[in-house]
Design an enzyme around this catalytic site. Sequence first.
Site, PDB file in Angstrom:
ATOM      1  CB  CYS A 258       3.372 -16.963 -10.457  1.00 47.94           C
ATOM      2  SG  CYS A 258       3.910 -17.915 -11.890  1.00 47.94           S
TER       3      CYS A 258
ATOM      4  CB  SER B  73      -4.079 -10.000  -3.941  1.00 53.32           C
ATOM      5  OG  SER B  73      -4.055  -8.608  -3.673  1.00 53.32           O
ATOM      6  N   GLY B  74      -7.468  -9.518  -3.146  1.00 52.39           N
ATOM      7  CA  GLY B  74      -8.412  -9.386  -2.023  1.00 52.39           C
ATOM      8  C   GLY B  74      -8.076  -8.279  -1.043  1.00 52.39           C
TER       9      GLY B  74
ATOM     10  CG  ASP C 173      -9.814   0.371  -1.366  1.00 53.77           C
ATOM     11  OD1 ASP C 173      -8.898  -0.440  -1.106  1.00 53.77           O
ATOM     12  OD2 ASP C 173     -10.728   0.125  -2.179  1.00 53.77           O
ATOM     13  CD  GLU C 174      -8.275   0.119  -5.729  1.00 48.79           C
ATOM     14  OE1 GLU C 174      -7.055  -0.105  -5.957  1.00 48.79           O
ATOM     15  OE2 GLU C 174      -9.194  -0.570  -6.187  1.00 48.79           O
ATOM     16  CG  LEU C 175      -1.873   5.060  -0.675  1.00 49.99           C
ATOM     17  CD1 LEU C 175      -2.623   5.873   0.358  1.00 49.99           C
ATOM     18  CD2 LEU C 175      -0.566   4.552  -0.102  1.00 49.99           C
TER      19      LEU C 175
ATOM     20  CB  CYS D 159       1.245 -22.009 -13.535  1.00 48.91           C
ATOM     21  SG  CYS D 159       1.839 -20.954 -12.201  1.00 48.91           S
TER      22      CYS D 159
ATOM     23  CG  MET E 278      -4.380  -5.704 -10.713  1.00 47.70           C
ATOM     24  SD  MET E 278      -5.496  -4.312 -10.518  1.00 47.70           S
ATOM     25  CE  MET E 278      -6.855  -4.761 -11.592  1.00 47.70           C
TER      26      MET E 278
HETATM   27 ZN   LIG Z   1       2.148 -18.856 -13.005  1.00 49.48          ZN
END
Ligand SMILES: [Zn+2]
Length: 193
Positions: free
Chosen positions: A185, A19-20, A87-89, A150, A17
């Site tokens: 992450c 991430s463009g 889009d949004e497969l 982070c 989500m």
């Molecule tokens: Zn992190």
Amino acid sequence: MTRPSAGGRIEVICGCMFSGKTEELIRRMRQVQIARQSCRVFTPRLDTRYSSSHVASHSGRRLEAVPVSSIKEVIAGAEGLQVIAIDELHFLEDRPEEIVAGCQDLADRGLRVLVAGLDQNYRAEPFPAIAQLMALAEQVDKLYAICVRCGAYATRSQRLIDGRAAPANAPTIVVGDLDLYEARCRACYEAAV
Ligand SMILES: [Zn+2]
């Protein structure tokens, strides 16, 4: 003339989500429109976050799109075109094999097929259709967001309920935005239990 391939091809734009992905899909489709290639963008009906007849990135860029419920509707709507985008497969409700076969069929017929979607669900498991298409595609671009905790590259979509990791038995698909999801992450991602 330089072309990425002689015939059809599949391009996968994936990531977590924020991430463009849609932004990148829109950028590529604008180039296609400028080149006056025949094209159409499809968007699953399930994604009701924004106007149903457009795909829109989080940053607000929009492109006209045809709402569909199945890959069959995409195939029917792709007749005679050079380029199609989905889009949004991950929101398409067909079985993964059907989605993959449909995209392969379109590319085999000579179309450039762009698909954008989440590569992992909120449990950090692969979405099967995207995972298979990543293996079969001519081009794969995995985009990253930035971890809200982070500042590292984020690859996972953390679903939150009252600030805590959503349970593992929650539905796989829940449409939401910043109200429900955070990009995280590997280190900051909290596993669903
Ligand atoms: Zn992190």
